[in-house]
Design an enzyme around this catalytic site. Structure first.
Site, PDB file in Angstrom:
ATOM      1  N   ARG A  87       0.848  -1.184   0.000  1.00 59.67           N
ATOM      2  CA  ARG A  87       0.000   0.000   0.000  1.00 59.67           C
ATOM      3  C   ARG A  87       0.887   1.237   0.000  1.00 59.67           C
ATOM      4  O   ARG A  87       2.053   1.185   0.381  1.00 59.67           O
ATOM      5  CB  ARG A  87      -0.907   0.003   1.223  1.00 59.67           C
ATOM      6  CG  ARG A  87      -2.015  -1.013   1.188  1.00 59.67           C
ATOM      7  CD  ARG A  87      -2.668  -1.165   2.559  1.00 59.67           C
ATOM      8  NE  ARG A  87      -3.011   0.120   3.156  1.00 59.67           N
ATOM      9  CZ  ARG A  87      -3.099   0.340   4.467  1.00 59.67           C
ATOM     10  NH1 ARG A  87      -2.857  -0.640   5.314  1.00 59.67           N
ATOM     11  NH2 ARG A  87      -3.435   1.509   4.927  1.00 59.67           N
ATOM     12  N   SER A 114       0.410   4.091   1.785  1.00 61.40           N
ATOM     13  CA  SER A 114       0.379   4.923   2.983  1.00 61.40           C
ATOM     14  C   SER A 114       1.772   5.007   3.600  1.00 61.40           C
ATOM     15  O   SER A 114       2.617   4.128   3.390  1.00 61.40           O
ATOM     16  CB  SER A 114      -0.597   4.344   4.005  1.00 61.40           C
ATOM     17  OG  SER A 114      -0.049   3.186   4.609  1.00 61.40           O
ATOM     18  N   LYS A 160      -2.289  -7.760  10.987  1.00 59.20           N
ATOM     19  CA  LYS A 160      -3.642  -7.625  11.557  1.00 59.20           C
ATOM     20  C   LYS A 160      -4.671  -7.208  10.510  1.00 59.20           C
ATOM     21  O   LYS A 160      -5.875  -7.325  10.762  1.00 59.20           O
ATOM     22  CB  LYS A 160      -3.644  -6.640  12.720  1.00 59.20           C
ATOM     23  CG  LYS A 160      -3.437  -5.189  12.362  1.00 59.20           C
ATOM     24  CD  LYS A 160      -3.439  -4.320  13.615  1.00 59.20           C
ATOM     25  CE  LYS A 160      -3.225  -2.843  13.286  1.00 59.20           C
ATOM     26  NZ  LYS A 160      -4.349  -2.278  12.534  1.00 59.20           N
ATOM     27  N   ASP A 161      -4.213  -6.727   9.358  1.00 56.66           N
ATOM     28  CA  ASP A 161      -5.126  -6.281   8.303  1.00 56.66           C
ATOM     29  C   ASP A 161      -5.418  -7.355   7.264  1.00 56.66           C
ATOM     30  O   ASP A 161      -6.141  -7.091   6.297  1.00 56.66           O
ATOM     31  CB  ASP A 161      -4.546  -5.054   7.587  1.00 56.66           C
ATOM     32  CG  ASP A 161      -4.506  -3.825   8.476  1.00 56.66           C
ATOM     33  OD1 ASP A 161      -5.286  -3.771   9.447  1.00 56.66           O
ATOM     34  OD2 ASP A 161      -3.697  -2.916   8.196  1.00 56.66           O
ATOM     35  N   ARG A 172     -12.826  -3.420  18.376  1.00 54.00           N
ATOM     36  CA  ARG A 172     -12.161  -3.894  19.598  1.00 54.00           C
ATOM     37  C   ARG A 172     -11.892  -2.734  20.536  1.00 54.00           C
ATOM     38  O   ARG A 172     -12.228  -2.782  21.733  1.00 54.00           O
ATOM     39  CB  ARG A 172     -10.835  -4.586  19.244  1.00 54.00           C
ATOM     40  CG  ARG A 172      -9.951  -4.856  20.474  1.00 54.00           C
ATOM     41  CD  ARG A 172      -8.561  -5.320  20.099  1.00 54.00           C
ATOM     42  NE  ARG A 172      -7.795  -4.345  19.357  1.00 54.00           N
ATOM     43  CZ  ARG A 172      -6.979  -3.444  19.894  1.00 54.00           C
ATOM     44  NH1 ARG A 172      -6.830  -3.370  21.209  1.00 54.00           N
ATOM     45  NH2 ARG A 172      -6.294  -2.608  19.140  1.00 54.00           N
ATOM     46  N   ARG A 173     -11.248  -1.679  20.024  1.00 57.62           N
ATOM     47  CA  ARG A 173     -10.896  -0.550  20.883  1.00 57.62           C
ATOM     48  C   ARG A 173     -12.145   0.126  21.438  1.00 57.62           C
ATOM     49  O   ARG A 173     -12.184   0.516  22.607  1.00 57.62           O
ATOM     50  CB  ARG A 173     -10.048   0.446  20.102  1.00 57.62           C
ATOM     51  CG  ARG A 173      -8.622  -0.040  19.847  1.00 57.62           C
ATOM     52  CD  ARG A 173      -7.891   0.861  18.883  1.00 57.62           C
ATOM     53  NE  ARG A 173      -6.475   0.501  18.763  1.00 57.62           N
ATOM     54  CZ  ARG A 173      -5.713   0.830  17.724  1.00 57.62           C
ATOM     55  NH1 ARG A 173      -6.249   1.512  16.711  1.00 57.62           N
ATOM     56  NH2 ARG A 173      -4.445   0.470  17.678  1.00 57.62           N
ATOM     57  N   ARG A 216     -10.905   7.504  11.039  1.00 62.02           N
ATOM     58  CA  ARG A 216     -10.161   6.684  10.095  1.00 62.02           C
ATOM     59  C   ARG A 216      -9.070   7.523   9.466  1.00 62.02           C
ATOM     60  O   ARG A 216      -9.063   8.733   9.558  1.00 62.02           O
ATOM     61  CB  ARG A 216     -11.096   6.112   9.016  1.00 62.02           C
ATOM     62  CG  ARG A 216     -11.982   4.986   9.541  1.00 62.02           C
ATOM     63  CD  ARG A 216     -12.341   3.969   8.462  1.00 62.02           C
ATOM     64  NE  ARG A 216     -11.182   3.526   7.729  1.00 62.02           N
ATOM     65  CZ  ARG A 216     -11.149   3.457   6.406  1.00 62.02           C
ATOM     66  NH1 ARG A 216     -12.194   3.801   5.670  1.00 62.02           N
ATOM     67  NH2 ARG A 216     -10.061   3.018   5.781  1.00 62.02           N
ATOM     68  N   ARG A 220      -5.171  10.985  11.644  1.00 63.34           N
ATOM     69  CA  ARG A 220      -5.855  10.847  12.927  1.00 63.34           C
ATOM     70  C   ARG A 220      -5.327  11.845  13.965  1.00 63.34           C
ATOM     71  O   ARG A 220      -6.087  12.406  14.748  1.00 63.34           O
ATOM     72  CB  ARG A 220      -5.745   9.409  13.431  1.00 63.34           C
ATOM     73  CG  ARG A 220      -6.723   8.475  12.718  1.00 63.34           C
ATOM     74  CD  ARG A 220      -6.673   7.082  13.282  1.00 63.34           C
ATOM     75  NE  ARG A 220      -5.677   6.276  12.590  1.00 63.34           N
ATOM     76  CZ  ARG A 220      -5.384   5.024  12.924  1.00 63.34           C
ATOM     77  NH1 ARG A 220      -5.987   4.443  13.933  1.00 63.34           N
ATOM     78  NH2 ARG A 220      -4.490   4.347  12.237  1.00 63.34           N
ATOM     79  N   CYS A 261     -14.827  -8.278  10.771  1.00 64.71           N
ATOM     80  CA  CYS A 261     -14.440  -6.909  11.119  1.00 64.71           C
ATOM     81  C   CYS A 261     -15.373  -6.248  12.124  1.00 64.71           C
ATOM     82  O   CYS A 261     -15.034  -5.227  12.706  1.00 64.71           O
ATOM     83  CB  CYS A 261     -14.358  -6.062   9.850  1.00 64.71           C
ATOM     84  SG  CYS A 261     -12.846  -6.339   8.928  1.00 64.71           S
TER      85      CYS A 261
END
Length: 316
Positions: A20, A22, A94-95, A140-141, A158, A164, A250
């Site tokens: 990716r 990012s 984790k993704d 989760r958070r 997001r 963020r 998800c």
């Protein structure tokens, strides 16, 4: 001039690494490239980094679970692998979806970073002001926060780390969460306050970099095996086995921490209802190469989960 002196100089194989676009994904791609180059004694230039803008990066106004889940991080790179446009792809473990195509293999998992979450905006969960607005898009958070602090309000955050933090600075929330591993890889280690992983369990496979390649590509599989970190692979694969046993997606708030315990692994896990009102916890010790250990823990958790939790898990 001898025959040996007339021979072509050695030229290592060249590889294309997909990632990716990012900033964090690019940092992870460079780490993977540099580790591979060092392991094989080659110039990093022999591994070309090929970035793509993933669907998950293009859509920023909705929670990932609402628009297609983890596949939005992987589908473009999966297509490039299938086409042969790249030799391997680098992901945040984790993704990556729990169930992957048979045509794709996990070629390596790099040494896992610090698994803790970082709280930005307060020194601890207890220190958040009454009624604090907390930004996160992770079920989760959100569930963990609401379980500990039901007075807080969760709003969707997001975007990459910089986005963020900018939203937080603009006053869109009082606090937010980031993964410490991502901050370390971006060189921002002084940001926020790490949360105790024993009390605030991280996401499955958090802080691990995964490298995937085509299953049939023996050459690339052998190339990647040089940087496969056995202890990290054991932890990540155990946590992915737990996910498979739970049938989570998800939308499913799942937290898990796995530690080495001699030759075994010790795993603690928690499932939550999305509003944090209900939760169930469990732990298990099993051999690192025993896929049945996480499956047994998953079955135990589901057997004890109240309907408000169980409805978010399919089980196996």
């Amino acid at each position: 001039m001898t025959y040996d002196e007339q021979r072509e100089p050695f030229r290592p194989e060249r590889y294309k690494l997909g990632t990716r676009r990012s900033p964090l994904a690019m940092a992870q791609a460079h780490e993977a490239r540099d580790r591979l180059a060092q392991a094989h004694g080659i110039d990093p230039a022999h591994i070309e980094i090929v970035p793509v803008t993933a669907s998950g990066d293009r859509i920023q106004d909705r929670a990932l679970a609402e628009i297609g889940g983890k596949a939005l991080w992987t589908k473009e790179l999966d297509a490039w692998l299938a086409e042969g446009a790249i030799d391997f792809a680098v992901h945040s473990a984790k993704d990556v979806e729990t169930i992957r195509p048979d045509t794709i293999t996990i070629g390596a998992i790099l040494p896992r970073e610090d698994v803790r979450d970082v709280l930005i905006g307060a020194q601890s969960i207890a220190a958040l002001p009454q009624g604090a607005v907390v930004g996160t898009s992770a079920p989760r958070r959100a569930a963990q926060l609401l379980h500990a602090r039901p007075d807080c309000k969760v709003v969707t955050f997001r975007g990459n780390v910089a986005t963020r933090l900018a939203k937080l600075a603009a006053g869109e929330a009082d606090a937010t969460f980031l993964a410490l591993a991502g901050l370390v890889r971006l060189g921002e280690t002084g940001t926020g306050h790490p949360l105790d992983a024993e009390e605030w369990l991280p996401a499955p496979a958090q802080a691990a970099i995964m490298i995937e390649c085509r299953t049939e590509d023996a050459r690339t599989r052998a190339f990647l095996s040089a940087v496969d970190h056995g202890p990290s692979r054991a932890q990540v694969m155990a946590e992915r086995a737990l996910l498979a046993g739970l049938g989570g997606n998800c939308h499913s708030p799942i937290a898990v921490l796995t530690r080495e315990d001699g030759a075994d692994l010790f795993m603690r896990a928690a499932l939550y209802s999305p509003d944090g009102a209900e939760h169930v916890t469990g732990e298990a010790r099993f051999a690192a190469d025993d896929p049945g250990g996480p499956a047994r823990l998953a079955a135990d958790l589901l057997a004890r989960a109240v309907p408000a939790i169980a409805v978010h898990f399919a089980g196996v």
